[in-house]
Design a protein around this motif. Structure first.
Motif, PDB file in Angstrom:
ATOM      1  N   ARG A 125     -89.988 -24.666   4.437  1.00 32.40           N
ATOM      2  CA  ARG A 125     -88.985 -25.582   4.987  1.00 32.40           C
ATOM      3  C   ARG A 125     -87.678 -25.441   4.214  1.00 32.40           C
ATOM      4  NH1 ARG A 125     -92.301 -30.514   7.186  1.00 32.40           N
ATOM      5  NH2 ARG A 125     -94.371 -29.596   7.047  1.00 32.40           N
ATOM      6  N   ALA A 167     -85.483 -30.581   8.404  1.00 26.33           N
ATOM      7  CA  ALA A 167     -86.260 -29.595   7.642  1.00 26.33           C
ATOM      8  C   ALA A 167     -87.683 -29.470   8.167  1.00 26.33           C
ATOM      9  CB  ALA A 167     -86.270 -29.954   6.159  1.00 26.33           C
ATOM     10  N   ALA A 168     -88.255 -30.563   8.629  1.00 24.94           N
ATOM     11  CA  ALA A 168     -89.641 -30.547   9.108  1.00 24.94           C
ATOM     12  C   ALA A 168     -89.804 -29.744  10.392  1.00 24.94           C
ATOM     13  CB  ALA A 168     -90.148 -31.972   9.324  1.00 24.94           C
ATOM     14  N   ALA A 207     -87.365 -23.692   9.684  1.00 22.82           N
ATOM     15  CA  ALA A 207     -88.034 -22.805   8.733  1.00 22.82           C
ATOM     16  C   ALA A 207     -87.003 -21.867   8.124  1.00 22.82           C
ATOM     17  CB  ALA A 207     -89.127 -22.000   9.425  1.00 22.82           C
ATOM     18  N   LEU A 227     -93.056 -21.437  12.530  1.00 18.75           N
ATOM     19  CA  LEU A 227     -92.542 -22.776  12.832  1.00 18.75           C
ATOM     20  C   LEU A 227     -93.307 -23.392  13.990  1.00 18.75           C
ATOM     21  CD1 LEU A 227     -90.589 -25.129  12.495  1.00 18.75           C
ATOM     22  CD2 LEU A 227     -88.967 -23.864  13.942  1.00 18.75           C
TER      23      LEU A 227
END
Length: 168
Positions: A12, A47-48, A51, A100
């Motif tokens: 991340r 960010a979650a 990638a 991702l």
């Protein structure tokens, strides 16, 4: 990951990566470049659902940014994909996208990936067509934003690619 990608780590992004992502996007010469501020925010707030690929020193060399659509929580919209010029041709964009997608399917129950591609961007067309084929998922295309919708001058049509259903 292929042997050519073995020295890379995919994880991340962090806020500290924002400047590098902006530079990679700028150097791509194909992406619509957003403000450097937006890449910092992206690395903080999304960010979650994004990638980054890092070289052996931890420096970003590629990224995929995305977000889960608020009105369709089963859909990941991929915003941008870019790889540093010195790392192109190694399948890194595909590895980032597949990694991702696997993460958001597992963590968030996402079943669909969307992106927009301007006609003639053959690298992106191939990336997402191959992604759909490798996942055994249906691929639908339709114009999302025609050129007349963009207020800042000529802009190519943005074609929506919708890929799904995805599974683990």
């Amino acid at each position: 990951m292929t042997a050519a990608q073995a020295d890379l780590q995919i994880d991340r992004p962090t806020v500290a990566d924002g400047a590098a992502l902006w530079r990679i996007a700028k150097d791509s010469k194909t992406l619509d470049l957003n403000s450097s501020y937006s890449y910092l925010l992206w690395c903080r707030d999304f960010a979650a659902t994004s990638a980054v690929a890092r070289d052996e020193d931890g420096a970003p060399v590629g990224f995929v940014t995305g977000y889960v659509r608020p009105d369709r929580p089963d859909t990941l919209l991929v915003w941008q994909v870019a790889v540093d010029e010195s790392y192109r041709g190694r399948g890194l964009a595909a590895a980032l996208l597949h990694g991702l997608a696997a993460r958001v399917v597992a963590e968030r129950g996402v079943t669909t990936v969307e992106t927009t591609i301007t006609p003639g961007n053959t690298a992106s067309e191939r990336l997402f067509t191959s992604f759909a084929e490798r996942r055994g998922a249906r691929l639908e295309r339709e114009v999302l934003f025609g050129t007349g919708l963009f207020p800042d001058g000529p802009h190519d049509t943005e074609v929506l690619y919708r890929i799904g259903p995805l599974s683990l």
